[in-house]
Design a protein around this motif. Structure first.
Motif, PDB file in Angstrom:
ATOM      1  N   ALA A 291      42.847  26.429 -38.809  1.00  0.00           N
ATOM      2  CA  ALA A 291      43.657  26.061 -37.654  1.00  0.00           C
ATOM      3  C   ALA A 291      45.137  26.381 -37.836  1.00  0.00           C
ATOM      4  O   ALA A 291      45.777  26.935 -36.936  1.00  0.00           O
ATOM      5  N   THR A 292      45.706  26.021 -38.973  1.00  0.00           N
ATOM      6  CA  THR A 292      47.162  26.162 -39.148  1.00  0.00           C
ATOM      7  C   THR A 292      47.572  27.011 -40.349  1.00  0.00           C
ATOM      8  O   THR A 292      48.725  27.435 -40.417  1.00  0.00           O
ATOM      9  N   MET A 293      46.678  27.253 -41.275  1.00  0.00           N
ATOM     10  CA  MET A 293      47.043  28.076 -42.432  1.00  0.00           C
ATOM     11  C   MET A 293      47.508  29.482 -42.013  1.00  0.00           C
ATOM     12  O   MET A 293      48.456  30.017 -42.613  1.00  0.00           O
ATOM     13  N   PRO A 294      46.890  30.130 -41.012  1.00  0.00           N
ATOM     14  CA  PRO A 294      47.424  31.433 -40.591  1.00  0.00           C
ATOM     15  C   PRO A 294      48.885  31.349 -40.144  1.00  0.00           C
ATOM     16  O   PRO A 294      49.672  32.254 -40.420  1.00  0.00           O
ATOM     17  N   LEU A 295      49.250  30.254 -39.460  1.00  0.00           N
ATOM     18  CA  LEU A 295      50.638  30.077 -39.034  1.00  0.00           C
ATOM     19  C   LEU A 295      51.549  29.861 -40.239  1.00  0.00           C
ATOM     20  O   LEU A 295      52.660  30.396 -40.296  1.00  0.00           O
ATOM     21  N   LEU A 296      51.072  29.058 -41.186  1.00  0.00           N
ATOM     22  CA  LEU A 296      51.850  28.782 -42.392  1.00  0.00           C
ATOM     23  C   LEU A 296      52.150  30.074 -43.150  1.00  0.00           C
ATOM     24  O   LEU A 296      53.298  30.320 -43.564  1.00  0.00           O
ATOM     25  N   LEU A 297      51.141  30.911 -43.316  1.00  0.00           N
ATOM     26  CA  LEU A 297      51.322  32.163 -44.054  1.00  0.00           C
ATOM     27  C   LEU A 297      52.189  33.145 -43.271  1.00  0.00           C
ATOM     28  O   LEU A 297      53.021  33.859 -43.850  1.00  0.00           O
ATOM     29  N   ARG A 298      51.992  33.180 -41.961  1.00  0.00           N
ATOM     30  CA  ARG A 298      52.837  34.060 -41.135  1.00  0.00           C
ATOM     31  C   ARG A 298      54.307  33.685 -41.278  1.00  0.00           C
ATOM     32  O   ARG A 298      55.177  34.545 -41.461  1.00  0.00           O
ATOM     33  N   ASP A 299      54.585  32.394 -41.193  1.00  0.00           N
ATOM     34  CA  ASP A 299      55.971  31.939 -41.284  1.00  0.00           C
ATOM     35  C   ASP A 299      56.560  32.157 -42.681  1.00  0.00           C
ATOM     36  O   ASP A 299      57.782  32.183 -42.850  1.00  0.00           O
ATOM     37  N   ALA A 300      55.669  32.292 -43.686  1.00  0.00           N
ATOM     38  CA  ALA A 300      56.141  32.569 -45.044  1.00  0.00           C
ATOM     39  C   ALA A 300      56.241  34.067 -45.316  1.00  0.00           C
ATOM     40  O   ALA A 300      56.568  34.476 -46.434  1.00  0.00           O
ATOM     41  N   GLY A 301      55.959  34.898 -44.289  1.00  0.00           N
ATOM     42  CA  GLY A 301      56.091  36.335 -44.424  1.00  0.00           C
ATOM     43  C   GLY A 301      54.863  37.050 -44.962  1.00  0.00           C
ATOM     44  O   GLY A 301      54.946  38.212 -45.354  1.00  0.00           O
ATOM     45  N   THR A 302      53.704  36.377 -44.966  1.00  0.00           N
ATOM     46  CA  THR A 302      52.469  36.999 -45.469  1.00  0.00           C
ATOM     47  C   THR A 302      51.789  37.784 -44.353  1.00  0.00           C
ATOM     48  O   THR A 302      51.633  37.267 -43.241  1.00  0.00           O
ATOM     49  N   PRO A 303      51.344  39.014 -44.594  1.00  0.00           N
ATOM     50  CA  PRO A 303      50.647  39.791 -43.557  1.00  0.00           C
ATOM     51  C   PRO A 303      49.355  39.116 -43.114  1.00  0.00           C
ATOM     52  O   PRO A 303      48.675  38.453 -43.913  1.00  0.00           O
ATOM     53  N   VAL A 304      49.011  39.300 -41.850  1.00  0.00           N
ATOM     54  CA  VAL A 304      47.805  38.679 -41.301  1.00  0.00           C
ATOM     55  C   VAL A 304      46.562  39.140 -42.054  1.00  0.00           C
ATOM     56  O   VAL A 304      45.638  38.362 -42.298  1.00  0.00           O
ATOM     57  N   VAL A 305      46.528  40.409 -42.449  1.00  0.00           N
ATOM     58  CA  VAL A 305      45.345  40.935 -43.125  1.00  0.00           C
ATOM     59  C   VAL A 305      45.077  40.192 -44.430  1.00  0.00           C
ATOM     60  O   VAL A 305      43.915  40.034 -44.844  1.00  0.00           O
ATOM     61  N   ALA A 306      46.135  39.712 -45.080  1.00  0.00           N
ATOM     62  CA  ALA A 306      45.948  38.991 -46.336  1.00  0.00           C
ATOM     63  C   ALA A 306      45.173  37.701 -46.117  1.00  0.00           C
ATOM     64  O   ALA A 306      44.349  37.303 -46.947  1.00  0.00           O
ATOM     65  N   TYR A 307      45.435  37.037 -44.986  1.00  0.00           N
ATOM     66  CA  TYR A 307      44.692  35.820 -44.663  1.00  0.00           C
ATOM     67  C   TYR A 307      43.204  36.139 -44.503  1.00  0.00           C
ATOM     68  O   TYR A 307      42.342  35.411 -45.024  1.00  0.00           O
ATOM     69  N   GLY A 308      42.894  37.217 -43.802  1.00  0.00           N
ATOM     70  CA  GLY A 308      41.494  37.599 -43.634  1.00  0.00           C
ATOM     71  C   GLY A 308      40.816  37.882 -44.956  1.00  0.00           C
ATOM     72  O   GLY A 308      39.654  37.515 -45.169  1.00  0.00           O
ATOM     73  N   VAL A 309      41.535  38.518 -45.863  1.00  0.00           N
ATOM     74  CA  VAL A 309      40.980  38.809 -47.187  1.00  0.00           C
ATOM     75  C   VAL A 309      40.687  37.519 -47.942  1.00  0.00           C
ATOM     76  O   VAL A 309      39.634  37.374 -48.584  1.00  0.00           O
ATOM     77  N   LEU A 310      41.592  36.548 -47.856  1.00  0.00           N
ATOM     78  CA  LEU A 310      41.393  35.270 -48.547  1.00  0.00           C
ATOM     79  C   LEU A 310      40.137  34.558 -48.037  1.00  0.00           C
ATOM     80  O   LEU A 310      39.340  34.045 -48.818  1.00  0.00           O
ATOM     81  N   ILE A 311      39.962  34.528 -46.721  1.00  0.00           N
ATOM     82  CA  ILE A 311      38.789  33.868 -46.145  1.00  0.00           C
ATOM     83  C   ILE A 311      37.518  34.623 -46.539  1.00  0.00           C
ATOM     84  O   ILE A 311      36.478  34.019 -46.832  1.00  0.00           O
ATOM     85  N   GLY A 312      37.593  35.955 -46.555  1.00  0.00           N
ATOM     86  CA  GLY A 312      36.435  36.744 -46.975  1.00  0.00           C
ATOM     87  C   GLY A 312      36.064  36.488 -48.420  1.00  0.00           C
ATOM     88  O   GLY A 312      34.882  36.366 -48.758  1.00  0.00           O
ATOM     89  N   ILE A 313      37.073  36.382 -49.290  1.00  0.00           N
ATOM     90  CA  ILE A 313      36.812  36.089 -50.698  1.00  0.00           C
ATOM     91  C   ILE A 313      36.147  34.723 -50.841  1.00  0.00           C
ATOM     92  O   ILE A 313      35.228  34.547 -51.650  1.00  0.00           O
ATOM     93  N   SER A 314      36.594  33.764 -50.055  1.00  0.00           N
ATOM     94  CA  SER A 314      35.986  32.429 -50.090  1.00  0.00           C
ATOM     95  C   SER A 314      34.496  32.507 -49.783  1.00  0.00           C
ATOM     96  O   SER A 314      33.669  31.880 -50.465  1.00  0.00           O
ATOM     97  N   SER A 315      34.125  33.281 -48.767  1.00  0.00           N
ATOM     98  CA  SER A 315      32.706  33.413 -48.405  1.00  0.00           C
ATOM     99  C   SER A 315      31.908  34.058 -49.525  1.00  0.00           C
ATOM    100  O   SER A 315      30.778  33.640 -49.822  1.00  0.00           O
ATOM    101  N   VAL A 316      32.486  35.074 -50.160  1.00  0.00           N
ATOM    102  CA  VAL A 316      31.791  35.747 -51.265  1.00  0.00           C
ATOM    103  C   VAL A 316      31.567  34.785 -52.424  1.00  0.00           C
ATOM    104  O   VAL A 316      30.482  34.752 -53.039  1.00  0.00           O
TER     105      VAL A 316
END
Length: 398
Positions: free
Chosen positions: A226-251
Motif C-alpha cells: 500500500a505505502t512502501m512504493p510511495l516511501l521508496l519513490r520519495d527516497a529516490g528509488t526507481p519504481v522497477v526496484a520495488y517490483g524486483v524486491l516483491i518478485g524476490i520475495s515470491s521466489v
C-alpha cells in the motif's frame, strides 16, 4: 527427505496443487482490472476505483461465506462451484455493458473469495495434524509459483488484447475446477454442528486471539504493497526496484516456505506464529529508519521470513481448532481475517503517510510486535497442543 515427503502426499492432493499453480499463473484479470476499466472501457479513475472496491467487498463476503457452503454441501462441490462461477464472471467482464461492470466485479469477488477457504480446508482435512502446516505451505508454494509467472504474462496479453486477460483467467480456472472434480475423492459430508459458528468460536479464546492478531498483522504487513512504493519513490528509488524486491520475495517463498514448515512442524503453532509476527515488526521498523533501497531489501527479507512462519502455521492452526463439521467455516473466518489488510492497509496507511509519514512504519512495527506479545501471553494462559499430540485424524475430502 523433503522431496520424499512430497511424494508421500495423496495423489489427488498433488493434482490439486498443480491445479493451483496453473490457476495462479492465469489469475490475471483482477491484477489489471483498474487499468482495463480506464483504458478499454473508458471509465474515469474514480469510477474504476469504485468497481474495484466492489470486487473487494465481494471478495470479503466470499471469504466469509464460502466455508458455510463447503460444510453444508461438501468442500469438493463448493470448490468446483465457486471456480465455475468465477469462470462465468471472467467471461462476462469484457462483454457486459459499462453500467453493469461494478455488479459483475462484485460477483467475481464473491465467487473468487468463496473458493479460497474451501481449497484451504481440502488441504487441511487431507492430512494428519502433524503434516497440515506442511500441506498448507506447499499449497501456498504452488500458488506463489504461479504468481511469479502471471503478471508478466498478463502485461504481454494486455498490450495485445485486454480481453485475452479475462479469457486466460477463465480457462485456467476451468482447469482447476476440472482437476478438483476429477481427482478429489467424493465422500460423505460430515454433519454440521448444531451449535452456531459464532457461539462456538467465541468460546475458544485462543482462536479468537489468533484471528484478531491476524487482522492487525495483515493490516501492517500489507503496507509493503500500500505505502512502501510511495516511501521508496520519495527516497529516490526507481519504481522497477520495488517490483524486483516483491518478485524476490515470491521466489524466496517458493523455495523456502515448505521446507521451513517441515523443519518447524513439531514446534507449537502459536509460538511459530508469534515469531513470524515479530519478524514482520522488525522488518517494518527497518523500513522506518532506513527507507533507502538497501534498507528496503533487508526489510523485505525479514518480513518475508515472518510471512513464511506465520501464514501457513496460522492457516493450519485454525483448521486444527475447528470442531467436526465446521472446518470450512473456520477456514472462512481465517481467510477473511487474512485479507482484512487489503481494505484496511490502503485507507489507514495512505492517510497516515499523507499526514504523518514519519510515524507510519514505527507504529506499524509496534503493532506487529504487540500482536506477537499478545499471542504469546494467550498461549501461556492456555497452551496449545503440539501437532504430534493432536488426536485429530485426516478426513476424506467432501
Amino acid at each position: 527427505m523433503y522431496w520424499r515427503r512430497i511424494a508421500d502426499l495423496p495423489t489427488w492432493l498433488k493434482a490439486v496443487m498443480l491445479g493451483q499453480l496453473v490457476s495462479s499463473a492465469g489469475a490475471l484479470a483482477w491484477i489489471y482490472l483498474t487499468l482495463y476499466l480506464v483504458e478499454d472501457r473508458g471509465m474515469s479513475a474514480q469510477q474504476a476505483g469504485f468497481a474495484a472496491a466492489a470486487c473487494g467487498v465481494g471478495l470479503l463476503g466470499g471469504n466469509l461465506g464460502g466455508g458455510w457452503f463447503g460444510d453444508r454441501f461438501g468442500l469438493r462441490t463448493a470448490a468446483v462451484g465457486s471456480q465455475l462461477a468465477w469462470v462465468v464472471t471472467c467471461l462476462a467482464m469484457p462483454v457486459v455493458p459499462t453500467a453493469g461492470l461494478a455488479v459483475v466485479a462484485a460477483l467475481a469477488g464473491l465467487c473468487g473469495g468463496a473458493s479460497r477457504p474451501n481449497l484451504s480446508a481440502l488441504v487441511a482435512t487431507a492430512l494428519p495434524a502433524d503434516r497440515r502446516r506442511e500441506g498448507i505451505a506447499l499449497s501456498r508454494t504452488a500458488s506463489n509459483a504461479g504468481f511469479t509467472i502471471g503478471p508478466p504474462l498478463g502485461g504481454l496479453l494486455a498490450a495485445y488484447n485486454f480481453s485475452l486477460v479475462f479469457v486466460i483467467d477463465a480457462v485456467t480456472s476451468l482447469v482447476m475446477a476440472a482437476i478438483v472434480w476429477r481427482w478429489v475423492p467424493s465422500a460423505r459430508r460430515t454433519p454440521t454442528s448444531a451449535t452456531g459458528l459464532w457461539t462456538t468460536v467465541l468460546r475458544d479464546r485462543a482462536v479468537v486471539m489468533v484471528l484478531a492478531t491476524i487482522v492487525v498483522v495483515d493490516t501492517v504487513y500489507r503496507q509493503i504493497f500500500a505505502t512502501m512504493p510511495l516511501l521508496l519513490r520519495d527516497a529516490g528509488t526507481p519504481v522497477v526496484a520495488y517490483g524486483v524486491l516483491i518478485g524476490i520475495s515470491s521466489v524466496v517463498i517458493v523455495l523456502c516456505e515448505a521446507p521451513l514448515a517441515v523443519r518447524l512442524r513439531s514446534h507449537r503453532a502459536t509460538r511459530v506464529i508469534a515469531v513470524g509476527f515479530a519478524l514482520v515488526g522488525v522488518g517494518l521498523a527497518v523500513l522506518g529508519v532506513w527507507p533507502a533501497l538497501a534498507g528496503a531489501a533487508l526489510a523485505i527479507v525479514v518480513i518475508t521470513a515472518g510471512e513464511m512462519l506465520y501464514k501457513p502455521t496460522a492457516t493450519a492452526h485454525v483448521a486444527d481448532a475447528a470442531p467436526e463439521g465446521m472446518v470450512g467455516r473456520y477456514s472462512s473466518l481465517y481467510a477473511a481475517a487474512s485479507i482484512s489488510g487489503m481494505f484496511l492497509a490502503p485507507a489507514l496507511g495512505g492517510a497516515t503517510y499523507q499526514h504523518a509519514p514519519q510515524l507510519l512504519y514505527p507504529v506499524a512495527a509496534g503493532l506487529a510486535l504487540a500482536a506477537a506479545a499478545v499471542l504469546l501471553l494467550t498461549r501461556a494462559a492456555a497452551p496449545d497442543v503440539l501437532p504430534s499430540e493432536s488426536t485429530a485424524q485426516p478426513s476424506s475430502a467432501s
